[in-house]
Design an enzyme around this catalytic site. Sequence first.
Site, PDB file in Angstrom:
ATOM      1  N   ASP A 265       0.863  -1.167   0.000  1.00 17.05           N
ATOM      2  CA  ASP A 265       0.000   0.000   0.000  1.00 17.05           C
ATOM      3  C   ASP A 265       0.912   1.233   0.000  1.00 17.05           C
ATOM      4  OD1 ASP A 265      -3.227   0.518   1.608  1.00 17.05           O
ATOM      5  OD2 ASP A 265      -2.117   1.725   0.148  1.00 17.05           O
TER       6      ASP A 265
HETATM    7  C1  GLC Z   1      -4.511   4.136  -0.242  1.00 16.05           C
HETATM    8  C2  GLC Z   1      -5.360   2.949   0.175  1.00 16.05           C
HETATM    9  C3  GLC Z   1      -5.388   1.837  -0.838  1.00 16.05           C
HETATM   10  C4  GLC Z   1      -5.289   2.425  -2.242  1.00 16.05           C
HETATM   11  C5  GLC Z   1      -3.921   3.046  -2.376  1.00 16.05           C
HETATM   12  C6  GLC Z   1      -3.728   3.723  -3.746  1.00 16.05           C
HETATM   13  O1  GLC Z   1      -3.774   4.631   0.848  1.00 16.05           O
HETATM   14  O2  GLC Z   1      -5.089   2.361   1.443  1.00 16.05           O
HETATM   15  O3  GLC Z   1      -6.622   1.124  -0.637  1.00 16.05           O
HETATM   16  O4  GLC Z   1      -5.460   1.407  -3.213  1.00 16.05           O
HETATM   17  O5  GLC Z   1      -3.654   3.999  -1.348  1.00 16.05           O
HETATM   18  O6  GLC Z   1      -4.585   4.804  -3.865  1.00 16.05           O
END
Ligand code: GLC
Length: 722
Positions: A265
């Site tokens: 993430d």
């Molecule tokens: C965010 C979220 C994740 C998302 C990623 C990209 O912090 O936790 O669910 O896919 O970043 O946007």
Amino acid sequence: MKTKQYLEQLLNQMTLEEKIGQLIQLNGNMFSETKAEITGPARKFGITEEELTRIGNVLNFDDAAHMISIQKKHLEEDRNQIPLLFMMDVIHGFRTLYPIPLAMGASFSPKLMEACCEMAAKEAAAAGVHVTFAPMVDYVRDARWGRVMETCGEDPFLNGIMGAAQVKGFQGDDLTAPDRVATCVKHLAGYGGAEAGRDYNTVELSERLLREFYFPADKACIDAGVKMLMPSFNSLNGVPSTANKWLMKDVLADEWGFDGVVISDYNAIEELVVHGIAPDFRTAAKMCFACGCHIGMMSNAYFETLQALVEDGEIPMEAVDEAVMKVLSLKNDLGLFDDPYHGVSVQREAAVTMTPANRDLARRAAEECAVLLKNTGILPLSENTRKVALIGPFATSQAIRGNWACHGENADCVSVADGVRAILGEERVLTAKGCTCYLEDLSTEGFDEAIRVAKEADVVVLCLGEEQDYSGESHSRVDLGLPGVQLELARAVVAANPNAVALLFNGRPLVLTQLEPLVPAILDMWFPGCEGGNAAANLLFGRTNPSGKVTMSFPKASGQCPIYYNHPSTGRPKATPDDVFQNCASNYLDCGNLPLYSFGHGLSYSNFVYESLELDTPTLTKDSAITVNVTVYNDSTVDGQEVVQLYMRDLVASSVRPIQSLIGFEKVALAAGERKTVSFTITEPMLRFYDFACNYISEAGEFTVSTGYADHLLLTQKFTLQ
Ligand code: GLC
């Protein structure tokens, strides 16, 4: 598509720096100056133009033209001609937004979920998206957590079916097709179990609980062919998921055999340092890579330290090659080595985006997801009503798209006022905002106008709820009531005109305990997306019959959280779960044990009578099956749909079992006066559970099978597993 030999030959010609580039994802706006958003903590990357040409993956970008320009510029400079992989969060629509996932779950229609994801894939792929960071299948029991809006709620069985439907809808059968995108299941694991419902907070869950409730939906998506997986930010039993060897190696890789790409993430690798689990980025990178995290999303750690780790022999080149091969294989599955643009063109984008057909599907979805929580008979409203007053912060608001709206805009959304005017015409619709839906806004200066309008109307629709960005990532709340002075507004309006119903817009179950007695009807639209106003109007006036069911318990008080239907009995259950205090029982002095609205609850304008639940045999063996027939009768003059639900209880087992577990559901259409029998099959594997030592077993003994909905079972039979 290219052969495996082609990919291996490509890998062999790549330098270490080039290989590492395939393991990094950066924001689209780093590849060119645009307005592409940076999600999560934006970090300043010290990256040179030359280094940029080696990066293999893009997060967020504007549109087809932007994707084409980035890909074209990259291919002009990349010695290996490896196409960039473009990824984005297409959660409940790309531009044409349908209801948030918590609402989509309430439809209890995997078919609808699949159709909506297929539509989203068409729009997203046409804009240049190759991979969506969906389905998000986090199991959740605590409505304080803001990301409940992205989930399908508190039942693992429903979550798994809805997750698999999303994988199928987005991916289809051929990822090289220009209207399909690959999917990424997230977030493994336990993210929805954050302590106190506070986003990113510590998670401590027993292995038994993880396996019984939190894992099934992730596993269902893997079995459905999901191509990518994202570990969660949170620490899980002391170790952050991204570097949790038990989770990422023993369970995900070895036990489940997941062989797709794992992407961190946003910033999660570096955050091991903040968690205090790694002293520096280099150690954090080494730990995550060793746990099978292939791509670092916006990761300084991978960007700055992977090369040295390999050159110093701390990460074997074979491991890098294996990770890079997974990324190249995914790009190959999408056909990018044959067409780096995946069929994208500005013309195609315009042709398939926000079409009338897409909006029509979004409207049907919004109608099917809405839940009629209460109705003493005032709904549906008559289209001959002389004057209807829409009062509240959502009366004329277009801010009903929901969080995680990708490229969807408020301006695309039809408001309740516009939807009702489309049915009644301008002159019969009055509106007044009354107040806002903001936590800190206690102004009542709009009340007088609201009361005046309420008095002038025959019927009032109170359009209330929480601001759409009060749910979603990092948006947890401790008090789940209606924000601001909406409850006071409701009281004032009802005093002026008791002929008032409530229409809700919310990204989580709200505490409605004070609102409920004020109004004879409550219709919950959740955040319905761009066609919300039309859907609400069709439901209010009975052009469509509500059929949604709650998938997450509505607490009576925030202090009941976490609250969920599939809980064990305890040794001291209350005899009547919802009456006043009962000494020495598991209960509260100041609140009942039941939620205001339970899992599976949802009314209709029809009247469905559950006439019988019959088993073809009361005995089940490991090799046999029981057929359960449930007969439902539509005792009304209104055609409708009913979600027939089947619950099971294991009466005695070697670890405590939930008092109810959903094991089947079927949404059936029943015309006025029609009677239908819905058949379910029970087999021994459906009765398995994790015992104290986490053995996955079933045990002989007595079970009950019931229909109705949670906390309100209507018909029950017993059977025995031999
Ligand atoms: C965010 C979220 C994740 C998302 C990623 C990209 O912090 O936790 O669910 O896919 O970043 O946007």
